[in-house]
Design a protein around this motif. Structure first.
Motif: not given
Lengths: 625, 344
Positions: A320, A365-366, A370, A372-374, A376-377, A379, A394, A397-398, A401-402
């Motif tokens: 995405f 960070a921005v 972005v 990370v959101f991509n 997720l989308t 998946l 996967i 990604v986790s 994020i953490s």
């Protein structure tokens, strides 16, 4: 004209390739100039260092979790570094911490990750016979090897290896009498790093040149797989920042051995005042972190690139926001050069600079968010196949994020006052750069193993390995946040001297047990890896039903990668599950004219272009032969 | 013998694992599952995603709640209360993002596991979404940055005039302290004057040095700004007072400083913590050699009147080492005799 010349040249290469001359063992496997062999050399060497680096952490975790335990049984390995009462030597504890950091950051996650996958994938995924300069590529590996030999030797010398932390801040590292590790061990560290920097630069220049010049017909920058974008930008960062580390190291060598005062001033040590005045230890910190921070992205970007590819393939969905991913990576690349001083908020640097770097740091960070959101989308509404590579992606990604989120605390200079140099920092960077990059490395190995060795790794062992590692990583690093919030400083041999740091013995034990279990769990991977090289199930041509070019080569690609012509590319690499298409993937080599049923309106317009190009090729070929 | 048993156990575990490995492989070959990409394991892995998520968040929530007092150290300085507030504000904001993104990750992984009958949605981009999730984090981060910057600016501002001046010098592997004395001014120094007696390298041509005195513990008043003038003799060190949220590197050749206001005395803290043995501590947080982990100084916070009393009791360094009078320039000798209290 230029393209024509290049084209003819490629054909000349083809002819040469068709001769099939037998290479000697040394030319084929040791001083090889084939990017695939060099990649494997990097990988195996990286794995070797990973075992050493991880074993070191297991030893110092024993000390931190069980400070009263009798470690006499380690004496056959560590010798005099275990004292008469079976305790680890405090100086050697610092040496372990230092070498763990150096080895993991540089040898495993820089050379082992970039070295392996940039080398292996760049020519295969852009459609090139090999790297721009096979010879430089070979040199790159052998400089790395030399660097490794020196570092390895330093582990065994009388005074121990470098022990001033992986950042080797002067004056501790500059004054040979400041600690045993600042003697010969530090000299070897510096020389090894010089070799390493040379290796990185040779590799990086090659990656950049190859990506820019050797892409196959049709492989525009907007059709490059995200892996290649990531490797390309990583190489750019490396080429621009490693020379600065070289400068830092060189000045340190001068201060250590030739009496200069770049970093030294007003020092009174061992009962005498040194003559050095006018230098500044802060200068070193600026120079070091000018590499040190981009280095974070040098280890992280390739992992993110690998993940992008694997997540798209195994979600059976296009990644995405392909363009947004590229823009984010470009943003990260640029910003990575102007955030270094957030490592120095409380170093005594001008607080105004601190404010500037806080702003810049939080901007970075921005683009990370972005990305990370991509993911997720991507998946979302996918059709997810959990290969071991996908699981590790996967997992990446986790942990990204953490670990990334705690960066928002540390990038805020006011909050950093308390958290700086505590276990909170240790937790943060181990998750966001250590674990994330290691997951990327493992994901890459599982995913491209069939291409590397023509055989499959055992998937079930892969699952067990993933779950052990994933749970293990969180069990080790998540509790460290609590210890860090409580203010426990890093690089402490023991916490018993302080009332404030006397708690959490149980949590420290838990972390140590988890760390050692996770370490042992990696042997499942090692077994799977080496066993599968020889006994694994034979791979098929495109086992993951992937779109990228490397899967169009023979199962065991020879020197030159494609036996005939290099395939031409017609589309981007993420046409998965395209509506109307028969299969849920359309490789990059399939022209739009063959997929009328699934083309989007603007893609139909490209068919005419394809035809023109095909005619040009015919003309070219008649000229070439 | 113990070692033998361990070796035996390890050997047996490895042997069992190898057996399981061989058996599953053979079963795979017989069943032909080895040739498929998607096997029953796919559903197991998908389910494990949810199991992991529940366990992970469960354990995290439980530990964060149950052990809050263990990992949240009490704060005892004015700026510390501010930075703690920022810390917890950031924790809430990022905690929510952390939970949402991780939950989406695991839930999507489970929900969209492979199904032969289904096809993934071809959804390559959506610029509106990209703008939203670029813009929203940018705005939230801006807010966090600005509040952090305002706090930082205040903490790092010039120390107030009336601050108690205390010099703290790090060296392998201890701290030493020097107070400004009656004039509340820490005198000049030169590292070349350092020796076994004059450990701070005090330069006695500066009259501010005459009344300076040393102390074993960092004694400070409550409610009064304290300015730490930080130096290092040999290598980098870092002053860290966890309860005061104070941290600043000590750099050879470049004096640094940090000012703060302690707002709880040691006695008050003993009551608050319910621990009669409570003491504030000062630690080193920049790696400095083998004894890095042992560089401790006790910090004692007193009521201002107690502090004044304590300070009045201290004897100037010069009066304890009168032989250094010879280093005092002739025109200042008389002043030195008076201010250091040698003449009393």
């Amino acid at each position: 004209m230029a393209t024509e010349a290049a084209h003819i040249d490629v054909h000349a290469h083809d002819d040469h390739h068709d001769d099939h001359h037998e290479q000697s063992f040394i030319a084929k496997y040791i001083f090889s100039q084939d990017h695939k062999v060099i990649a494997k050399q990097f990988l195996i060497t990286g794995i070797f260092w990973a075992i050493i680096g991880a074993a070191m952490s297991a030893i110092f975790r024993l000390q931190l979790g069980f400070p009263d335990a009798d470690l006499g049984w380690l004496r056959p390995l560590l010798g005099k570094w275990i004292n008469e009462t079976g305790q680890l030597d405090p100086e050697f504890y610092l040496a372990l911490v230092t070498m763990h950091g150096t080895i993991m950051v540089f040898f495993v996650l820089t050379a082992g990750l970039s070295g392996t996958f940039s080398n292996f994938l760049i020519p295969l995924q852009i459609g090139a016979r090999d790297m721009a300069s096979g010879f430089m590529n070979m040199l790159s590996y052998w400089f790395f090897f030399a660097s490794g030999v020196l570092m390895f030797i330093s582990l065994f010398i009388e005074t121990g290896p470098a022990s001033g932390g992986w950042v080797v801040y002067p004056p501790l590292s500059a004054i040979q009498t400041a600690m045993p590790g600042s003697g010969l061990g530090m000299t070897l560290w510096l020389v090894a790093m010089v070799f390493f920097i040379a290796s990185s630069l040779l590799g990086g220049i090659n990656y950049i040149t190859t990506v820019i010049n050797l892409r196959t017909k049709g492989m525009t920058f907007s059709r490059l797989p995200l892996t290649i974008w990531a490797f390309f930008l990583t190489a750019v960062i490396g080429v621009l920042s490693f020379p600065v580390l070289f400068a830092a190291a060189l000045l340190l060598v001068f201060d250590r051995s030739f009496g200069t005062s770049f970093y030294l001033s007003d020092i009174y040590i061992n009962g005498e005042a040194l003559p050095n005045v006018g230098g500044s230890p802060i200068l070193y910190q600026h120079l070091f972190w000018f590499l040190g921070h981009p280095e974070v992205y040098i280890v992280l970007l390739p992992a993110l690139g690998i993940t992008s590819e694997i997540i798209a393939t195994n979600s059976r969905k296009p990644i995405f926001g392909y363009k947004a991913m590229i823009v984010s990576m470009l943003g990260i690349t640029f910003l990575s050069f102007i955030v270094w001083a957030h490592h120095m908020f409380v170093s005594g640097m001008n607080p105004f600079l601190g404010s500037i770097f806080m702003f810049l740091t939080l901007i970075i960070a921005v683009p990370s968010a972005v990305k990370v959101f991509n993911y997720l989308t991507t998946l979302w509404k996918g059709n997810i196949v959990f290969t071991p590579a996908m699981l590790f992606s996967i997992g990446l990604v986790s942990v990204f994020i953490s670990g990334g989120i705690t960066g928002i605390f540390l990038g805020n200079s006011a909050i950093d006052i308390q958290l700086h140099d505590t276990y909170f920092v240790v937790a943060h960077f181990h998750l966001v750069m250590g674990a994330a990059s290691a997951f990327g490395l493992l994901a890459g190995v599982y995913h491209w193993f069939p291409k590397m060795f023509g055989r499959m790794m055992n998937a079930k062992l892969g699952y067990i390995h993933f779950w052990l590692t994933f749970i293990g990583i969180y069990a080790v690093f998540f509790p460290m946040h609590y210890i860090g919030i409580a203010g426990f400083p890093r690089r402490y041999y023991s916490f018993t001297n302080f009332d404030a740091f006397s708690g959490f013995t149980d949590l420290n034990q838990f972390i140590s047990v988890a760390a050692i279990c996770t370490f042992i769990g990696q042997f499942i991977f090692l077994f799977n890896f080496f066993y599968s090289i020889y006994r694994g199930r034979k791979a098929t041509a495109n086992p993951w039903k992937s779109n990228t070019l490397e899967w169009t080569t023979p199962i065991n690609p020879g020197h030159g990668n494609w036996p005939g012509e290099i395939p031409q590319v017609y589309r981007w690499p993420y046409d998965y599950s395209k509506p109307g298409a028969e299969d849920d993937f359309i490789p990059q080599t399939v022209p739009f004219s063959e997929t009328m049923e699934s083309n989007l309106p603007h893609e139909n317009d490209l068919i005419a272009l394809e035809k023109e190009e095909a005619e040009e090729i015919l003309v070219d070929e008649s000229k070439g032969h | 013998m113990f070692g033998f048993y361990i070796a035996l156990a390890v050997f047996l575990v490895v042997a069992i694992l190898l057996l399981i490995f061989r058996i599953t492989r053979l079963v795979d070959i017989v069943k032909g599952t080895g040739d498929k990409i998607v096997t029953g394991s796919n559903n197991v892995n998908a389910a494990l995603m949810i199991v992991f998520m529940v366990l992970f968040f469960g354990l995290m929530a439980w530990y964060s709640w149950a052990y809050f007092d263990d990992y949240d150290p009490p704060v005892a300085s004015e700026h510390g209360e501010l930075t703690d507030k920022l810390f917890w504000r950031t924790m809430w904001i990022t905690g929510i993002v952390f939970a949402i993104t991780n939950i989406l990750l695991f839930v999507f992984s489970y929900k969209y596991k492979y199904d032969e009958k289904r096809r993934a949605l071809f959804y390559p981009h959506n610029n509106k979404l990209e703008y939203i999730w670029t813009g929203v984090p940018a705005i939230v981060l801006t807010w966090l940055v600005i509040s952090g910057w305002m706090a930082w600016d205040g903490i790092m501002s010039e120390a107030p005039e009336e601050s108690e001046q205390i010099e703290i010098v790090g060296q392998q592997f201890f701290w030493s302290l020097r107070y400004g004395g009656a004039d509340n001014k820490v005198g000049d120094y030169d590292y070349r004057l350092i020796n076994a007696v004059n450990t701070h390298g005090m330069d006695f041509s500066d009259r501010a040095n005459f009344d300076d005195f040393n102390s074993n513990n960092l004694v400070i008043p409550k409610g009064v700004p304290v300015l730490l003038k930080i130096r290092a003799k040999d290598v980098l060190h870092s002053v860290f007072i966890p309860h005061m949220r104070v941290k600043m590197d000590a750099v050879p050749g470049m004096p640094t400083q940090f000012w703060f206001i302690a707002n709880k005395t040691t006695a008050e803290m003993k009551i608050e913590e319910g621990n009669p043995d409570f003491e504030y501590e000062l630690a080193c947080t920049e790696i400095c050699g083998g004894g890095h982990f042992s560089m401790k100084k006790k910090v004692i916070v007193l009521e201002p009147d107690e502090y004044a009393e304590w300070k009045a009791d201290q004897k100037a360094w010069l009066s304890n080492n009168p032989e250094y009078m010879s280093q005092v320039p002739d025109n200042l000798k008389e002043l030195a005799l008076v201010t250091s209290g040698i003449n009393e």
